[in-house]
Design a protein around this motif. Structure first.
Motif, PDB file in Angstrom:
ATOM      1  N   LYS A   1       0.847  -1.206   0.000  1.00  0.00           N
ATOM      2  CA  LYS A   1       0.000   0.000   0.000  1.00  0.00           C
ATOM      3  C   LYS A   1       0.881   1.255   0.000  1.00  0.00           C
ATOM      4  CE  LYS A   1      -4.378  -0.254   0.849  1.00  0.00           C
ATOM      5  NZ  LYS A   1      -5.678   0.011   1.416  1.00  0.00           N
TER       6      LYS A   1
ATOM      7  N   GLU B   1      -0.544  -2.051  -7.286  1.00  0.00           N
ATOM      8  CA  GLU B   1      -1.946  -2.320  -7.627  1.00  0.00           C
ATOM      9  C   GLU B   1      -2.341  -3.767  -7.418  1.00  0.00           C
ATOM     10  OE1 GLU B   1      -2.523  -0.635 -11.474  1.00  0.00           O
ATOM     11  OE2 GLU B   1      -2.361   1.398 -10.645  1.00  0.00           O
TER      12      GLU B   1
ATOM     13  N   VAL C   1      -6.826  -5.064  -1.627  1.00  0.00           N
ATOM     14  CA  VAL C   1      -5.796  -5.043  -2.667  1.00  0.00           C
ATOM     15  C   VAL C   1      -5.900  -6.376  -3.415  1.00  0.00           C
ATOM     16  CG1 VAL C   1      -3.318  -4.853  -3.151  1.00  0.00           C
ATOM     17  CG2 VAL C   1      -4.264  -3.758  -1.120  1.00  0.00           C
TER      18      VAL C   1
END
Ligand SMILES: Cc1ncc(COP(=O)(O)O)c(C=O)c1O
Ligand SMILES: [Zn+2]
Length: 421
Positions: free
Chosen positions: A125, A130, A153
């Motif tokens: 993060k 991504e 995520v």
């Protein structure tokens, strides 16, 4: 954040943390990086007693010794601060004066791997990654899948197609993209690295990502804190004499060593416990290297009921061998039958249900006692690394079958009389 630099475990080159993402560029995939902190700075404002005042009962109570910039990236799933049981029954049976079980099967996805995933997801993060990916024999993937789900995520997990069903179910239910590789864990590891480079996914691969060991080290920070008498305002924590740990890739034992080393460098524990690495007979690459007096690990063809440690080429093997040598511990191997017996003993002796790899360290303790490698008056901690529900078919192998009876009292009498207290 108190990280000073990342240091190659092979050549000693130091890198600023924002310059290198995974491994030492000079050494490729073998140049695993140690995370080095500014210990002097930490000692200027923090003490073990101060840290013990924390009401955060998770790995994040050790915030000052973890490599994350901002608390906002901490994933919600609560990981760590697992029980350290004083195993009085088994201790008595084995004639040990102080035996303790660290039950890491009680982490949110059922294994010690949650510790690594929590730190790596926070780091992902921070780096604004991504997608996170990982190769896993099952547990690291489940840990990633669960932790990533809690942090929203996306995760991709590469697992060997023979992984136990319960572990695959965990991967799927958390919504990870699950790729079952027609091959071994070692094949899955190599493929995931190539895919991570190709698609730009952040890799959580054990050891290759420098922060997995940092997460796992919290197990030894907890052990030392939990062994400390809470009545005293301690200026140091209490390290046990010896810790038994199951070894596959070697990243758990490396992490446990790292936590102890951090504490020792800070002056927060007086002595380094001896680390006892336990491998399956059929997957004993670290044991072989340790026995041969080298830290260069030669791959083996891995076969064992303990799927989590069925590793041919330990990716963190060199540091895992060094951890044991540095602490004057030893490596041991155990057979599958010894592991099944250990599963029964842990469950029946102390009510702790472990998967085969989770019971391997305890099997190693029994073996070490029969070889007189351990003093009966030592304080000994055995790390139970994974929950028994992860592999029900292995548990049934260890436990045998239940009696099938007609629904009447005669049947109960016939079945039980004279055989139960
Ligand atoms: C339950 C369990 N025990 C032990 C291990 C061994 O850890 P490492 O591969 O870091 O040596 C693993 C790794 O997957 C595991 O899942
Ligand atoms: Zn290097």
């Amino acid at each position: 954040m108190n990280v000073s630099y990342l240091k190659c475990s092979l050549c000693g080159t130091e890198y600023p943390p924002d310059q290198v993402r995974y491994v030492c560029p000079k050494h490729g995939n073998t140049g695993l990086l140690d995370v080095v902190y500014d210990y002097e700075k930490i000692n200027t404002y923090l003490s073990p007693a101060e840290m013990s005042k924390s009401h955060d009962f998770s790995i994040w109570r050790y915030w000052d010794l973890l490599p994350i910039e901002n608390r906002a990236t901490i994933p919600p799933l609560r990981t760590g601060w697992t029980p350290l049981y004083n195993a009085k029954h088994l201790g008595e049976k084995l004639r040990l004066s102080s035996l303790w079980l660290k039950d890491d099967g009680l982490n949110p996805t059922g294994s010690l791997k949650d510790r690594a995933s929590s730190v790596v997801v926070a780091k992902a993060k921070e780096l604004k990654a991504e997608v996170i990916c990982a190769a896993s024999s099952g547990n690291a993937g489940a840990a990633l899948a669960g932790t990533a789900a809690s942090a929203h995520v996306p995760a991709v997990v590469f697992a060997p197609y023979k992984a136990p069903q319960a572990k695959i179910a965990q991967l799927l239910i958390y919504g990870a993209r699950v790729l079952l590789v027609k091959g071994t864990y070692d094949d899955a590891f190599d493929l995931s690295l190539v895919a991570s480079k190709e698609f730009g996914w952040y890799s959580r691969n054990t050891g290759y990502n420098p922060y997995t060991a940092e997460g796992k080290k919290t197990a030894s920070l907890e052990i030392c804190e939990q062994l400390t008498d809470s009545q005293t305002t301690a200026s140091s924590w209490s390290a046990p004499d010896r810790i038994f740990v199951a070894v596959g890739d070697g990243n758990i034992i490396t992490g446990i060593w790292k936590g102890l080393r951090d504490l020792h460098t800070l002056g927060w524990i007086e002595q380094m416990p001896k680390l006892m690495g336990v491998q399956a007979e059929g997957a004993a690459a670290c044991y072989n290297a340790w026995k041969a007096g080298t830290d260069v690990v030669t791959p083996v063809d891995a076969h064992t009921i303990s799927d989590s440690i069925s590793v041919g080429l330990p990716r963190d093997g060199t540091r895992a061998v060094r951890a044991v040598r540095d602490t004057e511990g030893a490596y041991l191997t155990v057979s599958d039958d010894e592991v099944l017996a250990a599963m029964r003993e842990l469950a029946r002796g102390e009510g702790v249900f472990a998967e085969p790899a989770g019971a391997t360290a305890f099997a190693g303790l029994s073996k070490a006692l029969s070889g007189n490698l351990v003093g009966r008056d030592e304080q000994i901690v055995v790390v139970v690394t994974g929950n028994g529900l992860k592999d029900v078919s292995a548990a049934m192998k260890a436990a045998g079958n239940a009696s099938l009876i007609e629904p009447n009292l005669d049947a109960v009498r016939r079945e039980t009389s004279g055989r139960m207290p």
